[in-house]
Write an enzyme that holds these catalytic residues in place. Structure first.
Site, PDB file in Angstrom:
ATOM      1  N   THR A   1     -86.024  37.340   4.680  1.00  0.00           N
ATOM      2  CA  THR A   1     -84.662  37.462   4.182  1.00  0.00           C
ATOM      3  C   THR A   1     -84.727  38.039   2.773  1.00  0.00           C
ATOM      4  O   THR A   1     -85.816  38.250   2.216  1.00  0.00           O
ATOM      5  CB  THR A   1     -83.949  36.100   4.128  1.00  0.00           C
ATOM      6  N   ASP A   2     -83.568  38.278   2.191  1.00  0.00           N
ATOM      7  CA  ASP A   2     -83.543  38.830   0.831  1.00  0.00           C
ATOM      8  C   ASP A   2     -84.158  37.880  -0.184  1.00  0.00           C
ATOM      9  O   ASP A   2     -84.705  38.321  -1.200  1.00  0.00           O
ATOM     10  CB  ASP A   2     -82.100  39.144   0.424  1.00  0.00           C
ATOM     11  N   CYS A   3     -84.066  36.579   0.073  1.00  0.00           N
ATOM     12  CA  CYS A   3     -84.644  35.620  -0.885  1.00  0.00           C
ATOM     13  C   CYS A   3     -86.014  35.099  -0.462  1.00  0.00           C
ATOM     14  O   CYS A   3     -86.701  34.447  -1.253  1.00  0.00           O
ATOM     15  CB  CYS A   3     -83.682  34.462  -1.130  1.00  0.00           C
ATOM     16  N   TYR A   4     -86.414  35.369   0.774  1.00  0.00           N
ATOM     17  CA  TYR A   4     -87.733  34.978   1.254  1.00  0.00           C
ATOM     18  C   TYR A   4     -88.369  36.206   1.903  1.00  0.00           C
ATOM     19  O   TYR A   4     -88.165  36.481   3.087  1.00  0.00           O
ATOM     20  CB  TYR A   4     -87.636  33.830   2.266  1.00  0.00           C
TER      21      TYR A   4
ATOM     22  N   PRO B   1     -92.115  34.131  -1.971  1.00  0.00           N
ATOM     23  CA  PRO B   1     -91.782  32.964  -1.169  1.00  0.00           C
ATOM     24  C   PRO B   1     -91.626  33.281   0.311  1.00  0.00           C
ATOM     25  O   PRO B   1     -91.362  34.425   0.691  1.00  0.00           O
ATOM     26  CB  PRO B   1     -90.465  32.493  -1.777  1.00  0.00           C
TER      27      PRO B   1
END
Length: 407
Positions: free
Chosen positions: A145-148, A66
């Site tokens: 980022t850690d989630c993207y 993502p």
């Protein structure tokens, strides 16, 4: 005489009598207001004109891995990305920064035609291309980022490959507008198009007596939640439009003498038609978008017919001189739409050529197509959930009023 529910029941049974607003005006001349009100259930209005305060909301869907988009271009046009990770807003007047082939719009190219082809496009053209089903090149830069975890994206999108694609237009359907002229000594390139010096031409933008809000001047029928024809699909009135100014001076027939009420509109662009949404470009001014908007007016009582019977000779607009580079510009007084539609206007004893920015023909076609939808039972009416405020003002409220005489 009627309620919206009663009219909708007739629409669903394909028994409703629907006239375009021009048909109603003719019928009122023949039989009068009272008889015409007995005969008709719905009156359709329409306009097809540049509506630059427009744009599209898009959700691309998540990539794998993502991405959290922080900069994004569609066919070289910058989209606003300050929402969720893959939510975007593409403004109609955003200018192209580079072509899909990587050519910069301001580069010193040998081929000026290629350079101009890039410059002459903008957000309105990209929106229109997506509505037409054409592929659009997308380039995005992400915030890792850690989630993207994805840093960039380059792909092609169409209206079928993205999740949401809808128009949200902060200001559409001006109730009235101005006539632009140029009393100076050099050409001016404006949002009304080129204005030639020494009063050589004039341009107006409203289609006049077929225009939606001039047939419901106090917005007694149109409000938040009203279903409308938007770009060839169904849309809704979402709110008052920006620069909504219903306190504009008005004639005894309640129609305003200049820019007044506006609407914010929303609608699913995946339903829309390329016939009714077109990108456009104003020389030395910039890109924009032309949109067809039609609004049905339920004939609830005779007053609706009285308001819809207004003719072009009963409507006026101020003639504004763009050669004065100020917010408050001098005017040459008021002129009727009947005079504007003759193609000639007299200013200070001089005969001036006049042309509309709106398409009068396509405005009529919008009203006709909406009429056909209703007659076929495909389009029902909605009652507003709240009225549009009619006591609003804004900082530029005196831009016309102080200069224009009603005499």
């Amino acid at each position: 005489m009627r309620t919206v529910n009663e009219i909708n029941h007739k629409i669903k049974q394909q028994q409703a009598v629907v006239w375009t607003v021009e048909e109603l005006k003719v019928r009122v001349k023949e039989v009068g207001v009272t008889q015409a009100a007995k005969e008709v259930d719905v009156v359709t209005t329409g306009t097809f004109e540049p509506m630059e305060s427009s744009g599209a909301v898009l959700n691309l869907g998540h990539t794998d891995p993502p991405i959290k988009i922080r900069q994004c271009w569609m066919d070289g046009v910058l989209a606003y990305s300050g929402f969720g990770a893959v939510d975007l807003y593409l403004g109609a007047t955003q200018m192209t920064e580079y072509s899909s082939m990587g050519e910069l719009a301001d580069a010193d190219e040998r081929d000026s035609r290629s350079r101009n082809a890039v410059r002459d496009r903008g957000g309105g053209h990209v929106i229109a291309d997506l509505i037409a089903g054409k592929p659009v090149h997308l380039r995005a830069i992400g915030q890792v980022t850690d989630c993207y975890s994805r840093a960039s994206l380059e792909t092609t999108i169409t209206r079928e490959t993205i999740n949401q694609f809808y128009l949200y237009n902060p200001r559409n359907v001006y109730q009235n507008f101005i006539v632009g002229v140029n009393g100076g000594d050099r050409p001016l390139f404006t949002y009304l198009g080129p204005l030639q010096p020494q009063l050589a031409n004039a341009v107006y933008s409203n289609p006049g007596a077929v225009s939606p809000l001039l047939n419901d001047p106090d917005l007694k029928l149109i409000g938040i939640g009203t279903r409308v024809f938007l770009g060839g699909g169904e849309g809704y009135v979402a709110w008052e439009g920006t620069q909504h100014f219903p306190l504009q001076k008005r004639l005894p027939n309640r129609t305003p003498i200049g820019p007044a009420a506006t609407l914010a509109l929303i609608g699913d662009a995946k339903q829309m038609s390329p016939r009714w949404v077109k990108g456009c470009y104003f020389k030395s001014y910039g890109p924009s978008i032309m949109i067809g908007v039609g609004i049905p007016l339920p004939v609830l009582n005779e007053e609706v017919v009285v308001r819809c019977a207004v003719q072009d000779q009963d409507l006026v607009a101020p003639v504004v001189d763009f050669s004065i580079p100020r917010r408050v510009r001098p005017t040459f007084g008021l002129v009727s739409y009947a005079q504007l539609k003759t193609g000639r206007l007299t200013i200070d004893g001089k005969s001036v050529r006049v042309a509309p920015l709106a398409s009068i023909f396509l405005s009529r076609q919008v009203a006709l197509e909406l009429k056909q939808w209703i007659e076929a039972g495909k389009f029902t009416l909605t009652e507003p959930v709240a009225p549009i405020p009619m006591d609003r003002t804004f900082l530029a409220q005196d831009q016309l009023g102080a200069q224009v005489s009603l005499e």
